[in-house]
Design an enzyme around this catalytic site. Structure first.
Site, PDB file in Angstrom:
ATOM      1  N   GLU A 155       0.823  -1.206   0.000  1.00  0.00           N
ATOM      2  CA  GLU A 155       0.000   0.000   0.000  1.00  0.00           C
ATOM      3  C   GLU A 155       0.861   1.262   0.000  1.00  0.00           C
ATOM      4  O   GLU A 155       0.559   2.235  -0.709  1.00  0.00           O
ATOM      5  CB  GLU A 155      -0.925   0.007   1.224  1.00  0.00           C
ATOM      6  CG  GLU A 155      -1.891  -1.155   1.264  1.00  0.00           C
ATOM      7  CD  GLU A 155      -1.378  -2.353   2.035  1.00  0.00           C
ATOM      8  OE1 GLU A 155      -2.191  -3.062   2.639  1.00  0.00           O
ATOM      9  OE2 GLU A 155      -0.142  -2.588   2.017  1.00  0.00           O
ATOM     10  N   LEU A 161      22.564 -26.216  -3.176  1.00  0.00           N
ATOM     11  CA  LEU A 161      21.177 -26.031  -2.754  1.00  0.00           C
ATOM     12  C   LEU A 161      20.859 -24.552  -2.503  1.00  0.00           C
ATOM     13  O   LEU A 161      20.306 -24.181  -1.471  1.00  0.00           O
ATOM     14  CB  LEU A 161      20.865 -26.857  -1.508  1.00  0.00           C
ATOM     15  CG  LEU A 161      20.514 -28.329  -1.781  1.00  0.00           C
ATOM     16  CD1 LEU A 161      20.371 -29.098  -0.478  1.00  0.00           C
ATOM     17  CD2 LEU A 161      19.220 -28.435  -2.587  1.00  0.00           C
ATOM     18  N   CYS A 210      -0.637   0.323   7.624  1.00  0.00           N
ATOM     19  CA  CYS A 210      -1.039   0.708   6.268  1.00  0.00           C
ATOM     20  C   CYS A 210      -2.460   1.255   6.239  1.00  0.00           C
ATOM     21  O   CYS A 210      -2.788   2.090   5.394  1.00  0.00           O
ATOM     22  CB  CYS A 210      -0.909  -0.486   5.317  1.00  0.00           C
ATOM     23  SG  CYS A 210       0.803  -0.950   4.990  1.00  0.00           S
ATOM     24  N   ARG A 265      19.485 -20.301  -7.945  1.00  0.00           N
ATOM     25  CA  ARG A 265      20.170 -19.802  -9.140  1.00  0.00           C
ATOM     26  C   ARG A 265      19.078 -19.436 -10.144  1.00  0.00           C
ATOM     27  O   ARG A 265      18.801 -20.155 -11.086  1.00  0.00           O
ATOM     28  CB  ARG A 265      21.130 -20.867  -9.684  1.00  0.00           C
ATOM     29  CG  ARG A 265      22.249 -21.178  -8.722  1.00  0.00           C
ATOM     30  CD  ARG A 265      23.255 -22.173  -9.268  1.00  0.00           C
ATOM     31  NE  ARG A 265      22.689 -23.491  -9.506  1.00  0.00           N
ATOM     32  CZ  ARG A 265      22.500 -24.405  -8.565  1.00  0.00           C
ATOM     33  NH1 ARG A 265      22.802 -24.138  -7.310  1.00  0.00           N
ATOM     34  NH2 ARG A 265      21.994 -25.584  -8.861  1.00  0.00           N
ATOM     35  N   SER A 279      22.118 -38.818 -12.215  1.00  0.00           N
ATOM     36  CA  SER A 279      20.799 -38.191 -12.193  1.00  0.00           C
ATOM     37  C   SER A 279      20.751 -36.848 -12.910  1.00  0.00           C
ATOM     38  O   SER A 279      19.688 -36.233 -12.987  1.00  0.00           O
ATOM     39  CB  SER A 279      20.341 -37.985 -10.742  1.00  0.00           C
ATOM     40  OG  SER A 279      21.228 -37.118 -10.058  1.00  0.00           O
ATOM     41  N   THR A 329      22.059 -36.351   1.621  1.00  0.00           N
ATOM     42  CA  THR A 329      22.203 -35.624   0.362  1.00  0.00           C
ATOM     43  C   THR A 329      23.480 -34.796   0.363  1.00  0.00           C
ATOM     44  O   THR A 329      24.187 -34.722  -0.648  1.00  0.00           O
ATOM     45  CB  THR A 329      20.973 -34.717   0.149  1.00  0.00           C
ATOM     46  OG1 THR A 329      19.805 -35.538   0.029  1.00  0.00           O
ATOM     47  CG2 THR A 329      21.120 -33.873  -1.110  1.00  0.00           C
ATOM     48  N   GLY A 378      16.725 -36.762   0.127  1.00  0.00           N
ATOM     49  CA  GLY A 378      16.787 -38.119  -0.390  1.00  0.00           C
ATOM     50  C   GLY A 378      15.576 -38.930   0.023  1.00  0.00           C
ATOM     51  O   GLY A 378      14.712 -38.477   0.796  1.00  0.00           O
TER      52      GLY A 378
END
Length: 366
Positions: free
Chosen positions: A48, A203, A83, A206, A167, A195, A292
Site C-alpha cells: 500500500e 542447494l 497501512c 540460481r 541423475s 544428500t 533423499g
C-alpha cells in the site's frame, strides 16, 4: 484491477519472506490506474505504501481513490507503520481486499479502522489466488507450522537416478528453472545430511534476478556435515538440527556460520515434528524440501508434508537397484487404504516435462 494486484503479489514472492507477498493497485476517480506497488523485502515498505508513493511520483491525487489489495492492510506498528492509517490519511474512499489477515495483530482490525475512518470496504475478490500466494503465511498464522512442500524429479517409471547414481539431468532446463523459482519463494530449504554427503550440492537459488537466498535447514542427527561442504558457499543462514549434543563436531560447523540445534526424539533421531514447530518460530512460512528418499519417507510417514511438487520427465530409466533410485522410501503397506492420499491440485507442461502439484486433502482448510 484485483488481477493486476495479484500479479504484483506474485512478483513479490521471492523477496518478502517472512512477510506475506501483497500487491496493491490504486484507481482514481476517473477509473484509471494512478499508482501500484508490491511488498518490499522485510523491513521495507508494504504494498500500500509503495502504491501511494507511486501515485505521488506520477503526480496524481489519491483523494477519493479506490485501493485494490490482496491482503487486509495492516493495523499495527511492526517493522513498518499501519497501512490502514496511511490509506486513510491519503484520502482513499474505498478498499477492495482479497483476504483478511490472520495475524492476531491484524485479524480484521485493519478493516475495522478503515470503516471507522469512513472508508468503504469490500472483502473477497481474488481470494482463491491470494490464498495460494500467501499459503505459507496463512499456515504459520493458523497452525503454527510452515507449509511444507516436497519437491522431486523422476522418470515416468518413477526413477530419480540410474543404478550407478547418475541423475543429471532427468528433467529439462525449463523444469530446472521452474524448480529454482519455487526455491526462491520459500522461507527456507530443507535437506538431509545424506544428500550433503552423497551429492555435495549448493542447494541455493540460481534464478535470474534473485535477490535473496533462503536459509538452508539440514537434518543431521550425528552432525556429519563436513565443514567444507558446498552448502556453506552461499550467503545465507544454515540451520543444522542434530539428535545429540556434540560440542566437538558442532564447533567447526558453527565456525562456518551454522546454527546447531539439538532436537532428539525417542529413537535417537531428529524430532521432525519439533523441527517444524521450531522453523515456524523462526518465521518460516513455506518450507521447500529437496532431500533423499529416506528423509522424504520419514516426513511423509509422520504426516508433515502438505504438498508434493513433482516433475516427471518423458523417459523410462528401467530397472534400478532398489529404493535409492526412487523419490520416497516407505514400509510395505498392508493394503491400498493405508497409502497416503493426495489430490491433484495442478498439472502443467514445463518444457518437455510435466509438473504435478498434489496436496493432502483438506490440509489447506485454514
Amino acid at each position: 484491477m484485483i488481477e493486476r494486484a495479484l500479479h504484483l503479489a506474485r512478483l513479490a514472492l521471492p523477496d518478502t519472506p517472512p512477510n506475506p507477498a501483497v500487491g496493491c493497485v490504486l484507481v482514481g476517480t476517473d477509473g484509471g490506474v494512478i499508482g501500484e506497488g508490491r511488498t518490499q523485502a522485510v523491513g521495507g515498505p508494504h504494498a500500500e505504501i509503495m502504491a501511494l508513493r507511486d501515485a505521488q511520483a506520477r503526480g496524481h491525487s489519491t483523494a477519493g481513490a479506490t485501493a485494490y489489495v490482496t491482503l487486509e492492510p495492516c493495523a499495527h506498528h511492526g517493522r513498518t507503520g499501519p497501512c490502514c492509517e496511511a490509506l486513510a490519511a491519503a484520502g482513499i474512499a474505498r478498499v477492495v481486499a482479497s483476504l483478511e489477515d490472520p495475524n492476531p495483530q491484524v485479524a480484521g482490525q485493519g478493516f475495522a479502522r478503515l470503516r471507522a475512518a469512513g472508508i468503504e470496504v469490500t472483502v473477497g475478490p481474488g481470494a482463491a489466488e491470494a490464498r495460494e500466494i500467501t499459503i505459507g503465511f496463512l499456515s504459520r498464522m493458523a497452525r503454527g507450522l510452515p507449509w511444507v512442500r516436497m519437491k522431486a524429479a523422476a522418470s515416468l517409471d518413477g526413477r530419480t537416478a540410474l543404478p550407478d547414481g547418475t541423475s543429471q539431468w532427468i528433467t529439462g532446463e525449463a523444469a530446472r528453472a521452474d524448480g529454482h523459482a519455487w526455491r526462491a519463494r520459500a522461507g527456507a530449504l530443507l535437506t538431509g545430511v545424506g544428500t550433503v554427503l552423497e551429492d555435495d550440492p549448493r542447494l541455493d537459488v540460481r534464478h535470474p534476478g534473485a535477490t535473496r537466498q533462503p536459509p538452508l535447514v539440514v537434518v543431521d542427527s550425528r552432525l556429519q556435515t563436513p565443514p567444507g561442504a558446498r552448502i556453506f558457499e552461499a550467503q545465507r543462514p544454515v540451520w543444522i538440527y542434530a539428535a545429540a549434543d556434540d560440542a566437538a563436531r558442532a564447533a567447526p560447523l558453527q565456525a562456518r556460520g551454522a546454527t546447531v540445534s539439538v532436537l532428539p526424539n525417542a529413537r535417537g533421531k531428529v524430532d521432525l515434528a519439533a523441527l517444524m514447530a521450531d522453523l515456524a518460530r523462526r518465521e518460516v512460512n513455506e518450507l521447500h524440501v529437496e532431500a533423499g528418499h529416506k528423509l522424504n519417507g520419514s516426513l511423509l510417514r509422520e504426516g508433515l508434508v502438505d504438498e508434493l511438487l513433482l516433475y516427471l520427465a518423458p523417459k523410462l530409466l528401467g530397472e534400478g537397484m532398489g529404493v535409492a533410485e526412487r523419490p520416497f522410501a516407505g514400509a510395505a503397506l498392508a493394503g491400498l487404504d493405508a497409502a497416503p492420499a493426495f489430490e491433484f491440485h495442478g498439472v502443467e507442461r514445463i518444457g518437455p516435462d510435466l509438473r504435478l502439484v498434489a496436496r493432502i486433502p483438506g490440509r489447506d482448510a485454514f
